[in-house]
Design a protein around this motif. Structure first.
Motif, PDB file in Angstrom:
ATOM      1  N   ILE A   4     149.047  92.537  96.610  1.00  0.00           N
ATOM      2  CA  ILE A   4     148.402  91.746  97.304  1.00  0.00           C
ATOM      3  C   ILE A   4     147.158  91.343  96.779  1.00  0.00           C
ATOM      4  CG2 ILE A   4     147.341  91.868  99.928  1.00  0.00           C
ATOM      5  CD1 ILE A   4     150.322  92.437  99.846  1.00  0.00           C
ATOM      6  N   VAL A  21     141.264  96.626 104.129  1.00  0.00           N
ATOM      7  CA  VAL A  21     141.866  97.457 102.907  1.00  0.00           C
ATOM      8  C   VAL A  21     141.943  99.042 103.444  1.00  0.00           C
ATOM      9  CG1 VAL A  21     141.276  98.273 100.701  1.00  0.00           C
ATOM     10  CG2 VAL A  21     141.170  95.717 101.204  1.00  0.00           C
ATOM     11  N   LEU A  24     145.194  99.269 104.935  1.00  0.00           N
ATOM     12  CA  LEU A  24     146.432  99.185 104.228  1.00  0.00           C
ATOM     13  C   LEU A  24     146.510 100.312 103.406  1.00  0.00           C
ATOM     14  CD1 LEU A  24     146.011  95.162 103.161  1.00  0.00           C
ATOM     15  CD2 LEU A  24     147.704  96.202 104.971  1.00  0.00           C
ATOM     16  N   ARG A  25     145.485 100.952 102.928  1.00  0.00           N
ATOM     17  CA  ARG A  25     145.657 101.913 101.950  1.00  0.00           C
ATOM     18  C   ARG A  25     146.238 103.263 103.051  1.00  0.00           C
ATOM     19  NH1 ARG A  25     144.089 100.887  97.164  1.00  0.00           N
ATOM     20  NH2 ARG A  25     141.986  99.644  96.990  1.00  0.00           N
ATOM     21  N   LEU A  27     148.027 103.113 105.440  1.00  0.00           N
ATOM     22  CA  LEU A  27     149.585 102.831 105.581  1.00  0.00           C
ATOM     23  C   LEU A  27     150.366 103.443 104.463  1.00  0.00           C
ATOM     24  CD1 LEU A  27     149.653  99.031 106.955  1.00  0.00           C
ATOM     25  CD2 LEU A  27     150.085 101.284 108.198  1.00  0.00           C
ATOM     26  N   LEU A  34     151.795  99.275  98.422  1.00  0.00           N
ATOM     27  CA  LEU A  34     151.182  98.016  98.134  1.00  0.00           C
ATOM     28  C   LEU A  34     150.190  98.345  96.965  1.00  0.00           C
ATOM     29  CD1 LEU A  34     149.744  97.147 101.799  1.00  0.00           C
ATOM     30  CD2 LEU A  34     151.721  96.591 100.540  1.00  0.00           C
ATOM     31  N   LEU A  36     146.829  96.529  95.507  1.00  0.00           N
ATOM     32  CA  LEU A  36     145.905  95.581  96.152  1.00  0.00           C
ATOM     33  C   LEU A  36     144.880  95.304  94.900  1.00  0.00           C
ATOM     34  CD1 LEU A  36     144.648  97.691  99.300  1.00  0.00           C
ATOM     35  CD2 LEU A  36     146.642  96.090  98.948  1.00  0.00           C
ATOM     36  N   LEU A  68     145.146  88.354 101.101  1.00  0.00           N
ATOM     37  CA  LEU A  68     144.241  88.735 102.394  1.00  0.00           C
ATOM     38  C   LEU A  68     142.694  88.254 101.838  1.00  0.00           C
ATOM     39  CD1 LEU A  68     143.954  90.349 104.929  1.00  0.00           C
ATOM     40  CD2 LEU A  68     143.053  92.270 103.675  1.00  0.00           C
ATOM     41  N   ALA A 300     145.686  91.476 108.563  1.00  0.00           N
ATOM     42  CA  ALA A 300     146.649  92.422 107.792  1.00  0.00           C
ATOM     43  C   ALA A 300     148.005  92.565 108.424  1.00  0.00           C
ATOM     44  CB  ALA A 300     145.779  93.563 107.226  1.00  0.00           C
ATOM     45  N   LEU A 304     151.878  92.054 107.179  1.00  0.00           N
ATOM     46  CA  LEU A 304     152.786  92.882 107.016  1.00  0.00           C
ATOM     47  C   LEU A 304     154.071  92.127 107.768  1.00  0.00           C
ATOM     48  CD1 LEU A 304     150.663  96.033 107.752  1.00  0.00           C
ATOM     49  CD2 LEU A 304     152.121  95.765 105.738  1.00  0.00           C
ATOM     50  N   VAL A 317     149.922  98.782 113.194  1.00  0.00           N
ATOM     51  CA  VAL A 317     148.525  98.434 113.245  1.00  0.00           C
ATOM     52  C   VAL A 317     147.783  97.747 114.379  1.00  0.00           C
ATOM     53  CG1 VAL A 317     146.713  96.818 111.991  1.00  0.00           C
ATOM     54  CG2 VAL A 317     148.470  98.165 110.750  1.00  0.00           C
TER      55      VAL A 317
END
Ligand code: IPM
Ligand code: MG
Length: 356
Positions: A4, A21, A24-25, A27, A34, A36, A68, A300, A304, A317
């Motif tokens: 990403i 971010v 996402l982290r 997750l 991911l 990044l 993103l 974000a 996904l 999310v």
């Protein structure tokens, strides 16, 4: 492992992207792997490299599975020659990556019905999708310029143009999207005045013949602007050109209470996308921990869903965002008596905590 590209940009961009971010982290704990990779864009890139879209940033965006994006622009760059302005980074990314389909959903969360300037009964339950064509129209049409005019002064000119192929492919995205929702597509144009719009209407109508299960209607853009305020729930999916879509999507955002809530996806033919909040860089509140990060976090989630094909993570999310709103947490843009005012960072932390 998905790669990403993280492009925070200017103004509030870095602080809102930082919250997405975090999400996402987090997750990663739920098995979403991911990688990044961050790069400068917009004014930040101009300051660092003399170019709002340095080749390294464009290469990263090309190589990534999804992008993103935060926001670009600040008053101090407004006097630069156009190719150096921060906005060019976004326009070039859209064009060079072929991100022609811009999805801008406008939904009213039950918790925010009172945040809209419109009466609750007009907006409650609102769920519309504005589909904006993003790589054509007067934004990119040639010729354009400022030149000497016949009267001795100067004149500015731009060219609105759409090819049949461009209209056809965005129309298909519109019909396909409507098929997955309420099966109603409203095409917005200005066919009573513009040739471009007359062709738009003909082509959309022709594509519609292949979608007998979707009810197609047409509306002039001035009327659409009015209807969005009068009775927004009459719409399901709106498909329109680049310029009209820019304007109508800002208008639609206000139905939801705050432009700080609306995410967007800009997709190419294969579903690769750039994800960004629809709001701008808000230089007046940048760096003050005031900005609402939810539009970016919800972007974000769209990433996904559309580019990483992970509906479960997207839904997780979105559910976390709803939970946080239901608990009464609000950033300054949505704060009202009876709710708890939090900063950008705290809102991001709260969403992470609500992921479960
Ligand atoms: C948007 C923005 C951009 C646009 C600007 C920043 C170039 O307003 O994404 O809606 O006009 O497309
Ligand atoms: Mg805009």
């Amino acid at each position: 492992m998905h790669k990403i590209a993280i492009l925070p940009g200017d103004g509030i961009g870095p602080e809102i992207v930082a919250q997405a971010v975090k999400v996402l982290r987090a997750l990663g704990r739920h098995g979403v792997a991911l990688e990044l990779v961050e790069a400068p864009v917009g004014g930040a890139a101009y300051d660092a490299a003399g170019d709002p879209l340095p080749a390294t940033t464009l290469d990263l965006a090309r190589a990534a599975d999804a992008i993103l994006f935060g926001s670009v622009g600040a008053p101090r760059y407004d006097a630069l020659p156009r190719p150096k302005r921060p906005e060019q980074a976004l326009l070039r990314l859209r064009k060079e990556l072929g991100l022609f389909a811009n999805l801008r959903p406008a939904t009213v969360h039950p918790e925010l019905v009172n945040a809209s300037t419109l009466r609750p009964e007009v907006v409650s339950g609102l769920d519309i999708l504005i589909l904006r064509e993003l790589t054509g129209d007067i934004y990119f049409g040639q010729p354009r310029g400022i030149r000497a005019a016949a009267d001795g002064g100067r004149e500015g000119f731009d060219t609105m143009r759409y090819t049949e192929a461009e209209i056809e492919r965005i129309a298909r995205v519109g019909f396909d999207a409507a098929r997955k929702r309420g099966r109603r597509l409203c095409s917005v144009d200005k066919a009573n005045v513009l040739e471009t719009s007359q062709l738009w209407r003909e082509v959309v109508t022709a594509v519609g013949a292949g979608y007998p299960d979707v009810a197609l209607s047409h509306m002039y853009v001035d009327n659409a602007a009015m209807q969005l305020l009068r009775d927004p729930k009459q719409f399901d999916v709106i498909v329109t050109g680049n310029m009209f879509g820019d304007i109508l999507s800002d208008e639609a955002s206000m139905l939801t209470g705050s432009i700080g809530m609306l995410p967007s996806a800009s997709l190419d033919e294969r579903g690769k996308g750039l994800y960004e909040p629809i709001h701008g860089s808000a230089p007046d509140i940048a760096g003050k921990n005031l900005a609402n990060p939810l539009a970016t976090i919800l972007s974000a989630a769209m990433m996904l869903r559309y580019s990483l094909d992970n509906e479960a993570a997207a839904a997780r999310v979105e559910a976390a965002v709803r939970k946080v709103l239901a608990r009464g947490l609000r950033t300054a843009d949505l704060h009202e008596p009876g709710t708890e005012r939090v900063g950008t960072g705290e809102m991001g932390d709260a969403v992470v905590a609500a992921l479960g």
